[in-house]
Design an enzyme around this catalytic site. Sequence first.
Site, short mmCIF file in Angstrom:
data_model
loop_
_atom_site.label_atom_id
_atom_site.label_comp_id
_atom_site.label_asym_id
_atom_site.label_seq_id
_atom_site.Cartn_x
_atom_site.Cartn_y
_atom_site.Cartn_z
N GLU A 37 8.48 16.87 15.72
CA GLU A 37 8.43 16.45 14.26
C GLU A 37 7.80 16.71 13.63
OE1 GLU A 37 7.49 13.05 12.28
OE2 GLU A 37 9.76 12.38 11.56
N VAL A 44 0.89 6.76 13.85
CA VAL A 44 0.28 5.71 12.72
C VAL A 44 1.05 3.76 12.97
CG1 VAL A 44 -0.10 4.87 10.32
CG2 VAL A 44 -0.44 7.39 10.25
N GLY A 72 6.81 5.21 8.35
CA GLY A 72 6.39 6.07 7.55
C GLY A 72 6.39 7.15 9.34
N SER A 73 4.97 8.02 9.81
CA SER A 73 5.06 8.03 11.26
C SER A 73 4.49 7.18 12.02
CB SER A 73 4.01 9.63 10.67
OG SER A 73 2.41 8.22 10.94
N THR A 74 5.14 7.42 13.48
CA THR A 74 5.35 6.79 15.02
C THR A 74 4.31 6.27 15.05
OG1 THR A 74 7.09 7.94 15.14
CG2 THR A 74 5.81 7.27 16.89
N GLU A 123 9.94 1.70 9.95
CA GLU A 123 10.67 3.03 10.21
C GLU A 123 10.17 3.75 11.24
OE1 GLU A 123 13.97 2.60 11.33
OE2 GLU A 123 14.14 -0.05 10.59
N CYS A 172 12.95 12.26 6.17
CA CYS A 172 12.75 11.02 8.52
C CYS A 172 13.92 11.82 9.35
CB CYS A 172 12.52 10.11 8.49
SG CYS A 172 13.99 9.14 6.99
N LYS A 194 0.79 -1.18 0.13
CA LYS A 194 -0.06 -0.33 -0.02
C LYS A 194 0.87 1.34 0.24
CE LYS A 194 -1.96 2.50 2.31
NZ LYS A 194 -1.69 4.31 1.87
#
Length: 541
Positions: free
Chosen positions: A425, A269, A265-267, A293, A327, A212
Amino acid sequence: MGKGFFQVPPAVNEPIKSYAPGTPEREEVLQTYKSMYESHLEVPLYIGSKEVKSGNTKPINPPHDHQHEVGVYHNAEKKHVELAIEEALKAKQAWADLPWEQRAAVFLKAADLISGPYRQKLNAATMIGQGKNIFQAEIDSACEIADFLRFNVEYMSQIFEEQPESDSEAWNRVEHRPLEGFVYAITPFNFTAIAGNLPTSAALMGNVTVWKPSDSQIFSANVLMEVFQEAGIPDGVVNMIIGDPEMITNTILAHEEFSGIHFTGSTNVFKGIWSKIGQNIHNYKYYPRIVGETGGKDFIVAHKSAHPKVVSTALARGAFEFQGQKCSAASRAYISKSIWPEVKKLLIEDVESFKIGPPDDMKNFINAVIHEGSFDKLAKYIDQAKQSDEAEIIVGGSYDKSKGWFVNPTVIETTNPKYETMETELFGPVLTVYVYDDDKYEETLDLVDGTSIYALTGSIISTDRYAAALATKKLENCAGNFYINDKCTGAVVGRQPFGGARSSGTNDKAGSKLNLLRWTSPRLIKETFVPATDYRYPFMG
Ligand code: NAD
């Protein structure tokens, strides 16, 4: 069946082309850009052998001109996600049984297609869809993705080569099976290379995948699928599904054959996904591998011994290349008081010299940020800094979304080392600087360590070896990728394996053997040549 101990071609980093005026690559990428920009693409879902059009479409708009449409993509419904899982599982046995060198050949071919005939198509798609200048596209969608594919093949062969001790009585062999079930890859908008790597690294090891991509990376994701098909990745091995991320993820995580997630992606999520996996654990046939990551709040510390020009250049590049949407981007800096006036002057000069605009104008160093959500978030933090007693904007501070999502590179100087933009972030072209007293170097290192939940990248700039060594020790758990006298971005596959810990991820180091090991299930086979025929041992005599 193996019929030889094959040596894979040695992996070599793909050379970066310059795109200087007059070079053929510059002309080619600009022509490809123009024709892709003026065409109208329709991106389907790739499920098994089929390109599925759900009819429920959304537009694809370049970040620098949000009213221009370069295409549409079809959104998946639940039934498409279920079909993608089914197709992956159908393809599984044949793919897993294929000799490893046959699988390797497919990915080596994909790398050559990317570094050759597809190079400018993938670069142009990345420039248009993700808002990268040509250099940022080249290091990502030409070089890094080709490197991932080639180095992973080499790492796979090294993994297979590593075998346990044997002796004349028994032969011990380890074979690496793919995981049972299927692997789910979720990828972010900011690197075409990551998008290509997460499904293919698992597939290389014999797994079947549902991938995805991010809604904001679809333009280049579609080119990747073209490459994968031309390279000969069989139908069903990499299925691409786009649409509502929660619906897709919930459907996948509910499936009993789900056996691993490869996420970037983001933390938040990722944490949400982890907890859903926990809730579903009793439904699964296997313990899923969880590789993620995630975010960063990456730092540059400048010691008083640092050369101001080295520091200002590391900040200008580290914080603002690709609009700070890496990132690894430097987003907090700790600068020693005695060198700050000079660093500040040089940094302001650099930032004021940046040209900003669309990626097909090659003079532009800075392009638009990815979407309106990101633009609004950045504008909010910039406005807050303007109001705050603890912060001062020393350069930048303006933004304009009338045509594209343009945020001018901004440097905030704060007197509070825990000011919100030192901790959170933002993922955009905003750098916050805290100036510390020269004699508080060691305390400042403690501050760096304790300020953010992340531990992705960071750097120390110093000509004093003791100061560099102290930072290396004190910031040991503060970054998975730590740099001395460099900016904190720009990791290269095969040289600086990338990943962080704490809330930055599981630190499985994309582009390394460590990562590939997460996608195999080793089986040990012990074969005894002359088996025992008496249970008694000599000591019993
Ligand atoms: P994002 O978290 O918004 O999206 C990443 C992926 O997750 C996308 O495919 C998205 O559609 C999907 N997603 C979003 N919400 C979801 C949900 N509720 N359930 C399941 N999937 C969901 O991140 P982004 O904006 O695409 O990328 C930026 C983030 O990625 C930053 O936090 C950055 O630090 C991080 N990142 C980390 C690394 C690394 O190596 N550590 C590399 C690149 C990006």
